[in-house]
Design a protein around this motif. Structure first.
Motif, mmCIF file in Angstrom:
data_model
loop_
_atom_site.group_PDB
_atom_site.id
_atom_site.type_symbol
_atom_site.label_atom_id
_atom_site.label_comp_id
_atom_site.label_asym_id
_atom_site.label_seq_id
_atom_site.Cartn_x
_atom_site.Cartn_y
_atom_site.Cartn_z
ATOM 1 N N GLU A 216 0.831 -1.216 0.000
ATOM 2 C CA GLU A 216 0.000 0.000 0.000
ATOM 3 C C GLU A 216 0.862 1.262 0.000
ATOM 4 N N GLU A 217 2.092 1.113 0.481
ATOM 5 C CA GLU A 217 2.998 2.274 0.569
ATOM 6 C C GLU A 217 3.880 2.403 -0.675
ATOM 7 N N HIS A 218 3.695 1.506 -1.642
ATOM 8 C CA HIS A 218 4.439 1.638 -2.907
ATOM 9 C C HIS A 218 3.859 2.836 -3.668
ATOM 10 N N PRO A 219 4.680 3.613 -4.353
ATOM 11 C CA PRO A 219 4.156 4.797 -5.050
ATOM 12 C C PRO A 219 2.987 4.499 -5.985
ATOM 13 N N ALA A 220 3.000 3.321 -6.628
ATOM 14 C CA ALA A 220 1.902 3.009 -7.556
ATOM 15 C C ALA A 220 0.586 2.823 -6.825
ATOM 16 N N ALA A 221 0.622 2.488 -5.546
ATOM 17 C CA ALA A 221 -0.606 2.320 -4.766
ATOM 18 C C ALA A 221 -0.955 3.598 -4.020
#
Ligand code: SF4
Length: 468
Positions: A216-221
């Motif tokens: 969830e903390e990945h930039p895409a999410a």
């Protein structure tokens, strides 16, 4: 405001001043202690680089008993012409945790003091990819990380549930990580996360939750510019010296196979959502499961090489590349015994078979079991000279020359048990040659390739090291 022992006025010791540089013309001398720049305290080279990015610098220096203020003019690209004795003027910051899997707590007594150093230092994370827990930071240090935008950082997460993370870190209180990761992302700092997987503790649903919450903390999410870019999952390593610590189970063959299957089940959704695999298993999982080593594409841009993830693939690719360039006949006869640890034994033996197809080459492989640490320790980086000496002596068909990869040595050139390569040579009664870690380095060491023809692939390690 929280204050830690790290916030002491230590400064950086100047080891050299480049002739005709701005600092040279301003009168800075080797031996001066740089205390501050424009009023900002200088604890380390990161502080220095950050605050030296101006054309005019006001330095506060300690020279013997004297305090000096010196102005350095015409500084170009933060290069005042100074070199420093060490990177960290205030020493390595250590942790205040008692992780259930900590390798240092599982080491024998009476080894060299530096080997017991429990580093947990955000500067080493930024500079060298060491994993940090972020549990020992003062408010001032947090401000500094955000202001200096130290990106990427390598963070030991282990679990996103605060209570479970607190248990794993041995802190006895919930220890949340997600708010900290969000704060880093908001400040433009990327993170590579690590999970040390302890069967029965942070596996199963806990692991799924941790990976999902990190994803969830990945930039895409998250839609942010920065965030958690990758996650490494490494199996806990237990030594025979593990006493008086919380019980932790070993990772066995079937468990490792199950873990590979579980993570690959999550992979499709992660790739669809984030455009990346996001979670990578350490090489050791494939070794333990007896599973095929993943191909190069599996590792994308090798984001977790700092954790040793993908080093076996790099070794295999380097072996393949260098094999095409090997001569049909050795320039001079080669007879050597290659020493390696259990995890690399298969791939080193395979490469030795390729070398033995060269005329006048005869190499064999002595697989060293880690009797010193025992337990699950199967990596070359934790072999001791004592085990090498004992087991090469017992190895039938040991050749005149013995070759060990340099990963067996610490940065100071000694084995873990304080012996030097010369000591090992003397005790074996035959020369021990230390080669680089890649197959191409080995070929150079054996005289099969000239130095310049070694393959340019970067692989720092043959095998993963346990992390924080
Ligand atoms: S594993 Fe790292 S953070 Fe945990 S106790 Fe050991 S040194 Fe400290």
């Amino acid at each position: 405001m929280k204050q830690t022992a790290h916030e002491v006025d230590t400064g950086l010791l100047v080891s050299a001043v480049r002739p005709h540089s701005p600092a040279f013309h301003a009168g800075v001398r080797p031996g001066d202690l740089l205390l501050s720049i424009d009023g900002h305290p200088i604890h380390d080279v990161l502080d220095f680089r950050f605050h030296a990015a101006e054309q005019r610098l006001q330095l506060a220096l300690q020279r013997g008993a004297e305090r000096l203020e010196i102005v350095v003019q015409n500084v170009d690209s933060a290069d005042a012409g100074l070199e420093f004795e060490q990177d960290l003027g205030d020493g390595v910051h250590t942790c205040d945790n008692r992780c259930v899997f900590c390798f240092i707590h599982q080491m024998p007594k009476k080894m060299r003091k530096p080997l017991y150093l429990m580093d947990d230092d955000f500067r080493l994370s930024f500079m060298h990819g060491n994993y940090v827990t972020l549990t020992n930071l003062s408010d001032t240090e947090w401000t500094r990380i955000l202001e200096q935008r130290l990106s990427p950082l390598y963070v030991s997460v282990h679990a996103t549930e605060p209570a479970l993370r607190g248990t794993l870190l041995g802190r006895g209180a919930p220890t949340a990580i997600l708010p900290q990761l969000r704060m880093l992302a908001d400040a433009g700092i990327d993170v590579h996360a690590q999970i040390v997987l302890c069967p029965g503790l942070n596996d199963g649903d806990h692991l799924r939750q941790t990976i999902e919450e990190l994803a969830e903390e990945h930039p895409a999410a998250s839609g942010k510019r920065c965030g958690v870019l990758s996650t490494a999952i490494v199996p806990v390593g237990l030594t025979r010296f593990r006493r008086g610590l919380a019980p932790v189970e070993h990772v066995e063959h079937d468990y490792a196979g199950g873990m590979i299957a579980a993570v690959s089940r999550m992979e499709r959704a992660l790739r669809r959502r984030l455009g990346t695999r996001f979670a990578w298993l350490a090489d050791e999982w494939y070794f333990l499961a007896g599973a095929p080593w993943p191909g190069r594409r599996h590792y994308e841009a090798f984001p977790q090489l700092e954790d040793g993830i993908g080093t076996v693939r790099l070794f295999l690719d380097d072996a393949k590349n260098v094999s095409r360039r090997l001569p049909d006949r050795a320039p001079r006869p080669v007879q050597a015994t290659l020493v390696t640890a259990e995890m690399a034994a298969g791939i080193v033996t395979e490469f030795a078979a390729r070398l033995n197809r060269i005329a006048d080459v005869s190499v064999n492989v002595c697989t060293i079991k880690n009797g010193f640490f025992g337990g699950d320790i199967r990596i070359a980086g934790l072999l001791t000279a004592t085990d090498i000496i004992l087991q090469v002596r017992q190895f039938r068909g040991a050749h005149e020359q013995v070759v060990a990869p340099k990963i067996c040595l610490r940065a100071d050139g000694l084995f873990l048990d304080d012996l030097t390569p010369a000591d090992v040579s003397a005790q074996l009664g035959r020369p021990l040659v230390v080669s680089g870690n890649r197959p191409s380095d080995l070929c150079v060491a054996l005289g099969l390739l000239p130095q310049a023809r070694a393959a340019p692939i970067s692989a720092n390690r043959w095998l993963m090291e346990p992390g924080a």
